[in-house]
Write a protein that holds these residues in place. Structure first.
Motif, PDB file in Angstrom:
ATOM      1  N   ASP A 269       0.823  -1.214   0.000  1.00  0.00           N
ATOM      2  CA  ASP A 269       0.000   0.000   0.000  1.00  0.00           C
ATOM      3  C   ASP A 269       0.854   1.258   0.000  1.00  0.00           C
TER       4      ASP A 269
ATOM      5  N   THR B 115       7.186   2.581   6.872  1.00  0.00           N
ATOM      6  CA  THR B 115       7.291   3.956   7.380  1.00  0.00           C
ATOM      7  C   THR B 115       6.888   4.960   6.313  1.00  0.00           C
TER       8      THR B 115
ATOM      9  N   TYR C 179      14.600  10.002   8.751  1.00  0.00           N
ATOM     10  CA  TYR C 179      14.703   8.561   9.013  1.00  0.00           C
ATOM     11  C   TYR C 179      14.665   8.245  10.497  1.00  0.00           C
TER      12      TYR C 179
ATOM     13  N   TYR D  47      11.810   5.752  11.874  1.00  0.00           N
ATOM     14  CA  TYR D  47      12.053   4.452  12.499  1.00  0.00           C
ATOM     15  C   TYR D  47      11.845   4.503  14.015  1.00  0.00           C
TER      16      TYR D  47
ATOM     17  N   SER E 189      17.175  -0.426   5.009  1.00  0.00           N
ATOM     18  CA  SER E 189      18.301   0.310   5.605  1.00  0.00           C
ATOM     19  C   SER E 189      18.704  -0.369   6.913  1.00  0.00           C
TER      20      SER E 189
ATOM     21  N   THR F 299      17.479   4.144   0.735  1.00  0.00           N
ATOM     22  CA  THR F 299      18.341   2.982   0.459  1.00  0.00           C
ATOM     23  C   THR F 299      18.322   2.650  -1.029  1.00  0.00           C
TER      24      THR F 299
HETATM   25  C1  LIG Z   1      10.362  -4.786  -0.080  1.00  0.00           C
HETATM   26  C2  LIG Z   1       9.831  -3.468   0.392  1.00  0.00           C
HETATM   27  C3  LIG Z   1       8.457  -3.254   0.351  1.00  0.00           C
HETATM   28  C4  LIG Z   1       7.915  -2.036   0.792  1.00  0.00           C
HETATM   29  N1  LIG Z   1       6.562  -1.853   0.736  1.00  0.00           N
HETATM   30  C5  LIG Z   1       6.048  -0.644   1.090  1.00  0.00           C
HETATM   31  C6  LIG Z   1       4.663  -0.401   0.987  1.00  0.00           C
HETATM   32  O1  LIG Z   1       3.877  -1.266   0.589  1.00  0.00           O
HETATM   33  N2  LIG Z   1       4.206   0.818   1.346  1.00  0.00           N
HETATM   34  C7  LIG Z   1       5.023   1.823   1.815  1.00  0.00           C
HETATM   35  O2  LIG Z   1       4.546   2.919   2.128  1.00  0.00           O
HETATM   36  N3  LIG Z   1       6.346   1.622   1.915  1.00  0.00           N
HETATM   37  C8  LIG Z   1       6.863   0.414   1.571  1.00  0.00           C
HETATM   38  N4  LIG Z   1       8.215   0.212   1.702  1.00  0.00           N
HETATM   39  C9  LIG Z   1       9.011   1.361   2.155  1.00  0.00           C
HETATM   40  C10 LIG Z   1       9.612   1.253   3.535  1.00  0.00           C
HETATM   41  O3  LIG Z   1       8.670   1.225   4.572  1.00  0.00           O
HETATM   42  C11 LIG Z   1      10.554   2.430   3.764  1.00  0.00           C
HETATM   43  O4  LIG Z   1       9.843   3.612   4.000  1.00  0.00           O
HETATM   44  C12 LIG Z   1      11.473   2.674   2.604  1.00  0.00           C
HETATM   45  O5  LIG Z   1      11.918   1.469   2.057  1.00  0.00           O
HETATM   46  C13 LIG Z   1      12.662   3.459   3.014  1.00  0.00           C
HETATM   47  O6  LIG Z   1      13.315   2.817   4.072  1.00  0.00           O
HETATM   48  P1  LIG Z   1      14.624   1.946   3.896  1.00  0.00           P
HETATM   49  O7  LIG Z   1      15.684   2.890   3.423  1.00  0.00           O
HETATM   50  O8  LIG Z   1      14.846   1.422   5.277  1.00  0.00           O
HETATM   51  O9  LIG Z   1      14.354   0.849   2.909  1.00  0.00           O
HETATM   52  C14 LIG Z   1       8.766  -1.008   1.272  1.00  0.00           C
HETATM   53  C15 LIG Z   1      10.148  -1.246   1.323  1.00  0.00           C
HETATM   54  C16 LIG Z   1      10.676  -2.455   0.905  1.00  0.00           C
HETATM   55  C17 LIG Z   1      12.172  -2.655   0.973  1.00  0.00           C
END
Ligand SMILES: Cc1cc2nc3c(=O)[nH]c(=O)nc-3n(C[C@H](O)[C@H](O)[C@H](O)COP(=O)(O)O)c2cc1C
Length: 460
Positions: free
Chosen positions: A62, A131, A149, A153, A224, A338
């Motif tokens: 979503d 997030t 971030y 988190y 991340s 990321t």
């Molecule tokens: C495999 C995967 C699926 C994700 N699915 C969603 C999603 O459905 N909806 C959303 O708002 N964010 C989604 N995210 C985003 C994460 O919640 C996060 O906000 C975003 O990846 C940035 O954080 P990161 O740098 O830790 O990956 C997804 C991230 C990953 C890696």
């Protein structure tokens, strides 16, 4: 020998109707109804097919920010918890996992909605904690910009902790419902939350009892270091991308190592990468279908526009396509940092122009899970044996491909003891081989933790 639920590997199906990222033209396929993403009957049919095959769960992704360049499924889709509540009434065993963000929800409200889904479904609910990658979501919730971030988190961790505390508001025997004595509730078995944290203050208790699985299953998606820590500390399942076996093995080891460092049993943190599966009669036919689908899936212009998403939907159309990749990482600071960093590093290390980056990213992905049934089964098994995955959330391009996976690949996996042949339990936790969490107040005999609310009830 037939494996039990606890040792079989796990399969979820991701339902993205008219097409998610990189699939702008999937809806042109005559097999996909143009309103698939908003048609409850379409989802129901897919969920029932998956359930008849004994798959663990359906997985609903979503987001809450769109631009005209968003993929069709994102432009017009059902809200996950509403959708899953309807599916709960039309299915009996399959797990129901919905994505919800901790950035734009309050814990009391969201915990209540997931607890309701968990009860409606008889203990089949799961929450994919995100997030919000789309920084523009802020504008739909009264903020000028998305959280950084640390805040994202930080909120996520606190949100989960508060939710889990709320889900333990009632001990399992809190409601005697004794007509003879007239006792409906045992007030010593209901506990306030009394949480005052950095981001949330919640008094509790939550006004709904626990489900047969105790608490909804927690999934986490975010790659991340902060995201991995969150998943390792709280999640029962991790949703990530499937890149290649080595990278995913390193990812799985990292998560399980972090979980062990938090004192958790690493086997209770299941890694379920998203896998694009395509099954043909032969390897050559499957690869040909994959290439044909790819040619249809996205034009260069669509891919150029979509490149903006990890960078907060930054508009790349303003740049010279044949100049070096522009310096835009700052736009990703509060978005998908990321993923954006990986793109920038690819461009820098190989000195790519913007055009070349778009071409690279939209080139046929050549998923490892494309081929004749044996080939796909072999690839899945290889990942299991390497410890790169405990299961997969599968993306299939269309319903006939879901049926092909079920009819052709699943029996091979079952034969090899890698997939269950039928449900042995009724809850999602049982499907996933996860223990039912005891109510924290019941564990502490005499219930010194939390505040029994006898006195509160007499005044309300
Ligand atoms: C495999 C995967 C699926 C994700 N699915 C969603 C999603 O459905 N909806 C959303 O708002 N964010 C989604 N995210 C985003 C994460 O919640 C996060 O906000 C975003 O990846 C940035 O954080 P990161 O740098 O830790 O990956 C997804 C991230 C990953 C890696």
């Amino acid at each position: 020998m037939e494996r039990t639920d606890a040792t079989a590997h796990h399969f979820g199906v991701i339902l993205t109707g008219t097409g998610g990222p990189g699939e702008h033209n999937r809806w042109l396929d005559p097999e996909i109804p143009g309103d698939a993403s908003v048609d409850i009957d379409w989802y129901t049919e897919q969920a029932q097919v998956a359930e008849a095959a004994g798959l663990d769960l359906v997985f609903i992704v979503d987001s809450q920010f769109i631009t005209p360049d968003s993929p069709p499924h994102y432009l017009n889709r059902l809200e996950p918890l509403t959708l899953l509540s309807a599916l709960a009434a039309r299915t009996e065993r399959i797990g129901l996992v919905g994505t919800a963000t901790t950035s734009y929800n309050s814990p009391y409200n969201l915990a209540r909605r997931f607890a309701s889904l968990d009860l409606i479904s008889g203990g089949r609910a799961g929450w994919n904690v995100v997030t919000s990658g789309d920084s523009g979501t802020a504008g739909n919730y009264g903020l000028d910009e998305h959280y950084d971030y640390a805040t994202r988190y930080g909120r996520a961790a606190e949100h989960i902790e508060v939710s889990q505390a709320l889900w333990d508001s009632y001990e399992d025997d809190a409601f005697p419902r004794d007509r003879k004595t007239g006792v409906f509730l045992d007030p010593s078995k209901v506990h306030r939350t009394d949480h005052r944290g950095e981001y949330f203050s919640v008094v509790g208790p939550l006004n709904i009892q626990r489900s047969p699985q105790g608490q909804p299953v927690i999934f986490q998606a975010g790659d991340s270091a902060e995201g991995r820590d969150l998943g390792a500390k709280y999640a029962d399942g991790i949703f990530t991308h499937a890149s290649n076996i080595e990278q995913n093995k390193a990812f799985a080891d990292d998560i399980k190592g972090r979980a062990a460092a938090y004192g958790r049993n690493p086997e209770h943190v299941l890694i379920l990468p998203g896998a694009r599966i395509l099954v043909g009669d032969t390897d050559a036919e499957a690869r040909a279908i994959e290439l044909a689908q790819h040619r249809l899936s996205n034009s260069f212009d669509q891919a150029l526009a979509e490149l903006g998403r990890p960078f907060g939907w930054h508009d790349f159309r303003q740049y010279d396509l044949d100049a070096p990749f522009p310096d835009v990482l700052a736009h990703a600071e509060r978005s998908f940092k990321t993923q954006a960093t990986q793109i920038v590093e690819l461009a820098r290390s190989q000195e790519l122009t913007l055009r070349q980056v778009v071409e690279r990213l939209s080139a046929p992905r050549l998923s490892p899970f494309v081929g004749a049934p044996e080939t796909v089964a072999d690839a899945l098994e290889e990942w299991f044996r390497a410890g790169a995955a405990d299961g997969f959330n599968i993306y299939v391009s269309k319903p006939s491909q879901l049926r092909r996976f079920i009819d052709k690949v699943l029996p091979i996996l079952q034969e090899r003891g890698l997939a269950r042949t039928h449900y042995e339990g009724t809850t999602l936790r049982e499907h996933l081989g996860l223990p039912k969490p005891a109510n924290r107040h019941s564990i502490r005999e005499g219930a010194t933790a939390g505040t029994p609310v006898g006195e509160l009830l007499s005044t309300s």
